[in-house]
Design an enzyme around this catalytic site. Structure first.
Site, PDB file in Angstrom:
ATOM      1  N   HIS A   1      35.479  -5.059  -8.413  1.00 11.46           N
ATOM      2  CA  HIS A   1      34.581  -5.379  -7.300  1.00 11.46           C
ATOM      3  C   HIS A   1      34.111  -4.102  -6.593  1.00 11.46           C
ATOM      4  O   HIS A   1      32.914  -3.881  -6.413  1.00 11.46           O
ATOM      5  CB  HIS A   1      35.293  -6.315  -6.321  1.00 11.46           C
ATOM      6  CG  HIS A   1      34.451  -6.707  -5.150  1.00 11.46           C
ATOM      7  ND1 HIS A   1      33.708  -7.859  -5.129  1.00 11.46           N
ATOM      8  CD2 HIS A   1      34.231  -6.093  -3.964  1.00 11.46           C
ATOM      9  CE1 HIS A   1      33.053  -7.934  -3.983  1.00 11.46           C
ATOM     10  NE2 HIS A   1      33.363  -6.879  -3.249  1.00 11.46           N
ATOM     11  N   GLU A   2      35.066  -3.266  -6.206  1.00  6.30           N
ATOM     12  CA  GLU A   2      34.682  -2.064  -5.456  1.00  6.30           C
ATOM     13  C   GLU A   2      33.847  -1.130  -6.318  1.00  6.30           C
ATOM     14  O   GLU A   2      32.903  -0.497  -5.847  1.00  6.30           O
ATOM     15  CB  GLU A   2      35.928  -1.345  -4.912  1.00  6.30           C
ATOM     16  CG  GLU A   2      36.857  -2.202  -4.057  1.00  6.30           C
ATOM     17  CD  GLU A   2      36.173  -3.028  -2.989  1.00  6.30           C
ATOM     18  OE1 GLU A   2      35.088  -2.614  -2.522  1.00  6.30           O
ATOM     19  OE2 GLU A   2      36.697  -4.099  -2.624  1.00  6.30           O
TER      20      GLU A   2
ATOM     21  N   ASP B   1      31.167  -8.504  12.152  1.00 12.07           N
ATOM     22  CA  ASP B   1      32.437  -8.832  11.491  1.00 12.07           C
ATOM     23  C   ASP B   1      32.712 -10.336  11.509  1.00 12.07           C
ATOM     24  O   ASP B   1      33.465 -10.846  10.691  1.00 12.07           O
ATOM     25  CB  ASP B   1      33.613  -8.106  12.165  1.00 12.07           C
ATOM     26  CG  ASP B   1      33.626  -6.616  11.829  1.00 12.07           C
ATOM     27  OD1 ASP B   1      32.805  -6.197  10.995  1.00 12.07           O
ATOM     28  OD2 ASP B   1      34.441  -5.884  12.411  1.00 12.07           O
TER      29      ASP B   1
ATOM     30  N   GLU C   1      34.509  -0.084  -0.412  1.00 10.84           N
ATOM     31  CA  GLU C   1      33.820   0.650  -1.459  1.00 10.84           C
ATOM     32  C   GLU C   1      33.313   2.015  -1.025  1.00 10.84           C
ATOM     33  O   GLU C   1      32.192   2.389  -1.341  1.00 10.84           O
ATOM     34  CB  GLU C   1      32.658  -0.197  -1.972  1.00 10.84           C
ATOM     35  CG  GLU C   1      31.543  -0.486  -0.939  1.00 10.84           C
ATOM     36  CD  GLU C   1      31.746  -1.739  -0.093  1.00 10.84           C
ATOM     37  OE1 GLU C   1      32.898  -2.196   0.027  1.00 10.84           O
ATOM     38  OE2 GLU C   1      30.752  -2.258   0.450  1.00 10.84           O
TER      39      GLU C   1
ATOM     40  N   GLU D   1      27.082  -8.156  -1.221  1.00  9.74           N
ATOM     41  CA  GLU D   1      28.272  -8.839  -1.741  1.00  9.74           C
ATOM     42  C   GLU D   1      27.981  -9.853  -2.849  1.00  9.74           C
ATOM     43  O   GLU D   1      28.770  -9.995  -3.780  1.00  9.74           O
ATOM     44  CB  GLU D   1      29.039  -9.490  -0.591  1.00  9.74           C
ATOM     45  CG  GLU D   1      29.585  -8.492   0.426  1.00  9.74           C
ATOM     46  CD  GLU D   1      30.525  -7.462  -0.164  1.00  9.74           C
ATOM     47  OE1 GLU D   1      31.007  -7.643  -1.299  1.00  9.74           O
ATOM     48  OE2 GLU D   1      30.785  -6.447   0.526  1.00  9.74           O
TER      49      GLU D   1
ATOM     50  N   HIS E   1      30.278  -2.089  -6.446  1.00 11.16           N
ATOM     51  CA  HIS E   1      29.515  -1.663  -5.264  1.00 11.16           C
ATOM     52  C   HIS E   1      28.836  -0.305  -5.484  1.00 11.16           C
ATOM     53  O   HIS E   1      27.919   0.053  -4.736  1.00 11.16           O
ATOM     54  CB  HIS E   1      30.432  -1.556  -4.042  1.00 11.16           C
ATOM     55  CG  HIS E   1      30.587  -2.837  -3.276  1.00 11.16           C
ATOM     56  ND1 HIS E   1      29.518  -3.554  -2.797  1.00 11.16           N
ATOM     57  CD2 HIS E   1      31.697  -3.518  -2.872  1.00 11.16           C
ATOM     58  CE1 HIS E   1      29.968  -4.622  -2.136  1.00 11.16           C
ATOM     59  NE2 HIS E   1      31.282  -4.622  -2.183  1.00 11.16           N
TER      60      HIS E   1
ATOM     61  N   TYR F   1      29.354 -13.771  -0.527  1.00  9.45           N
ATOM     62  CA  TYR F   1      29.990 -13.372  -1.780  1.00  9.45           C
ATOM     63  C   TYR F   1      29.728 -14.381  -2.898  1.00  9.45           C
ATOM     64  O   TYR F   1      29.094 -14.079  -3.906  1.00  9.45           O
ATOM     65  CB  TYR F   1      31.508 -13.256  -1.578  1.00  9.45           C
ATOM     66  CG  TYR F   1      31.929 -12.134  -0.667  1.00  9.45           C
ATOM     67  CD1 TYR F   1      32.369 -10.933  -1.194  1.00  9.45           C
ATOM     68  CD2 TYR F   1      31.900 -12.272   0.709  1.00  9.45           C
ATOM     69  CE1 TYR F   1      32.769  -9.893  -0.375  1.00  9.45           C
ATOM     70  CE2 TYR F   1      32.290 -11.234   1.546  1.00  9.45           C
ATOM     71  CZ  TYR F   1      32.729 -10.051   1.001  1.00  9.45           C
ATOM     72  OH  TYR F   1      33.113  -9.026   1.809  1.00  9.45           O
TER      73      TYR F   1
END
Ligand code: ZN
Length: 638
Positions: free
Chosen positions: A330-331, A408, A306, A353, A334, A416
């Site tokens: 979704h992006e 990560d 995003e 998220e 953001h 999410y």
């Protein structure tokens, strides 16, 4: 970012709990971008060496030459710094990873610069090397002259054969979660927001774009200027360079892509403007000026990222029928959840998220109807439950503990889908009107700020829960946020369309009708995914062949359906799918698909051999983030 789920993509995640002592003390709503009030000074980010509580970076002037032949960026980062009132700190600590620092200078004001002593600490495996600079106590700017290294974790350099056009090289960045430090020396924490300007020199025939003010009519001359005037966290700084072209979708939205791809991409994302308007109606104005999507070469490891004003997207969503555009929803979402109101530390990642997945489905509902949104929610819950069953309890917690871990690694469906379910329960309990007013207020109140989970909970109590304690008693906030598992009160998304799919699959499984008679003519991607997921795994190869013959699944051009079909094919030992499996794994590098497919392959010794044979060819084309993931799965030893 978007990784999992049905159509989406996502990226990484993390979330944890050890840094939550810090209330982001904010007395009044801040509506205008002001980098100086960015985050709570009490927020402790365990994934950054930076010392913003003593000296805070507020702006960066970046200047680079993009050297494709050496695979490096070479240039300067000039950082404007501020000290808290009365502060006289002389020690500025920055994050770096694999940077070659040539010199550091400091300036009090005006054009004069003086050399500043600095030291680079030995590297930590996850965090990189702290760069400590000693400055005069009234220095307002620090300039670092440096080069990146070819192995920089946030930069991917593609050779021409790895691109769609095949003629020119390509560079793109991926800064989330803590990779910005591998190409810019800065305080690489989402709690530190900065504005930036950049000048980027490239080969003359290529175009550079950034998460900034890209000009759709830019002249192709190898010298590009950018400005981002709104304060953003470092993980949203982004750059791409390639043989790019632009196609408009509306006055304020459009698509950048390699020239051979741009027309198809613009068609696929034709609903961009509708989505932006739907989101504005729901959550308040879009505050970032333009919204463009950059379609990257296939090795991009995520579905989407995003980056503000310029979402980076995988080409695997170009299905030809707009069926995978939830990625863009979704992006785009953001732009409110994540970019406008940002997680202050990676353990708070669910704030980015979970809110975004909730918003994404609301946008889809507005643009494509509740039938579509319901299907996505059901599939999302399936993903969550499936993954939850494999996770240790500590990783089932929204406010996850990432102490001593690479952020990560926290990348799962939990932040999410569990985060979205939590918001869905709040909506169900308080009613949509009331919850929507709450959400709008939340985005206004925290606009351009980075907040912790505790900040959110305080705001939630004051502005929703405490307004109706009778309803609040139905929402186990502590259980949602700090405990493993899914609370028993969680809503169960339902989809009538998917119930029909199940019935159809049941009839075929029982032999009541042949595959050719399955009423799948008008099935969407989501219906196909549900159908395939419900099949017995393994299925007899003869039955697989019958399905394949009826629906040509091994030849599908839809990446989500292909992924699901190949998973089942591997588990079932369905050999006719092997050529497609190899083609799929060597033609794209999206981690959402690579990870489950390689994991399924290595379950048998024969499959493991196949995995290694394919990976040997594919590995050089994957992004370092994807390589790190697949190396572990297949036990790569070179
Ligand atoms: Zn996301």
């Amino acid at each position: 970012m978007r990784h999992g789920k049905v159509a989406a993509i996502a990226l990484m995640c993390l979330a944890a709990a050890s840094c939550r002592e810090g209330p982001a003390s904010r007395a009044e709503p801040a509506r205008s971008p002001s980098p100086t009030v960015a985050a709570s000074s009490a927020t402790r980010d365990e994934h950054s060496y930076g010392n913003p509580e003593e000296i805070r970076v507020t702006h960066a002037d970046l200047d680079w030459d993009v050297l494709f032949d050496r695979r490096i960026l070479r240039g300067t980062a000039t950082l404007s710094v501020e000290r808290p009132a009365g502060g006289r700190a002389t020690r500025l600590v920055l994050d770096t990873r694999d940077l070659d620092v040539a010199k550091v200078e400091a300036s009090r004001a005006g054009p004069s610069w003086a050399s500043a002593p600095f030291s680079l600490a030995p590297p930590d495996k996850f965090l990189g090397s702290a760069l400590t600079v000693t400055t005069p106590e009234d220095a307002t700017r620090v300039r670092v002259s440096y080069s990146t290294r070819p192995e920089a974790s946030g930069l991917q350099w593609l050779d021409p054969p790895q691109t769609a056009g095949k003629k020119d090289p390509f560079l793109f960045t991926q800064s989330q979660a803590i990779h910005a430090r591998s190409w810019i020396p800065l305080q690489d924490s989402p709690s530190v927001r900065i504005t930036y300007r950049a000048r980027v020199r490239t080969p003359k025939n290529l175009i550079a774009v950034m998460s900034a003010n890209n000009d759709p009519n830019v002249k192709r001359d190898g010298d590009y200027d950018f400005e981002m005037t709104q304060p953003i966290p470092s993980y949203l700084i982004a750059l791409a360079v390639g043989d790019l072209a632009f196609a408009p979708v509306s006055r304020r939205a459009g698509v950048w892509a390699e020239r051979p791809v741009v027309a198809a991409a613009a068609r696929e994302f034709g609903d961009l403007e509708k989505m932006i308007q739907a989101a504005e109606n729901l959550f308040g104005p879009y505050r970032w000026d333009r919204y463009d999507v950059l379609v990257l070469p296939p090795s991009f490891p995520f579905g989407g990222m995003e980056n503000p004003r310029l979402t980076f997207a995988t080409p695997t969503v170009l299905a030809g029928d707009r069926s995978l555009v939830s990625l863009v929803a979704h992006e785009l979402a953001h732009s409110w959840a994540g970019n406008l109101v940002t997680n202050a530390t990676w353990p708070d990642f669910w704030l980015n998220e979970g809110f975004t997945v909730y918003l994404e489905r609301r946008i889809l509902e507005r643009v494509y109807g509740s039938r579509r949104a319901d299907m996505e929610a059901v599939l999302g819950l399936q993903d969550l439950e499936k993954e939850m069953a494999t996770l240790p309890e500590k990783d089932q917690i929204l406010h996850v503990d990432l102490t001593g871990r690479d952020p990560d690694d926290g990348f799962t469906d939990v932040p999410y889908e569990k985060g979205a379910l939590f918001l869905r329960q709040l909506e169900a309990v308080y009613g949509r009107d009331r919850f929507d007013r709450f959400l709008r207020g939340y985005f206004d109140h925290f606009a351009f700020h980075s907040i912790t989970t505790d900040d959110f909970v305080r705001y939630l109590r004051a502005n929703l829960l405490d307004t109706d304690p009778r309803l609040a008693a139905k929402v186990p906030v502590e259980e949602w946020i700090e405990k493993p598992g899914i609370p028993a009160v969680a809503p169960r998304p339902k989809s009538d369309a998917l119930v029909l799919v199940e019935a159809e699959g049941e009839r075929w499984r029982k032999g009541e009708k042949p595959a050719s008679a399955i009423a799948a003519g008008a099935w969407s991607t989501q219906e196909w995914l549900h159908f395939l997921r419900a099949l017995p795994s393994p299925s007899p190869p003869g039955r697989m062949a019958e399905l394949d013959q009826a629906f040509r699944l091994s030849a599908s051009g839809n990446s989500e359906i292909t992924n699901q079909w190949l998973l089942l094919s591997i588990a079932s030992g369905y050999e006719p799918a092997w050529p497609r499996l190899e083609e799929f794994l060597t033609s794209m590098g999206r981690r959402k698909f690579l990870k489950p497919l390689y994991e399924e392959l290595v379950k048998t010794s024969e499959g493991k051999e196949r995995a290694l044979a394919i990976y040997r060819k594919a590995r050089p084309t994957y992004h370092p983030i994807a390589v790190a993931t697949v190396d572990k799965i297949v036990g790569w030893r070179g």
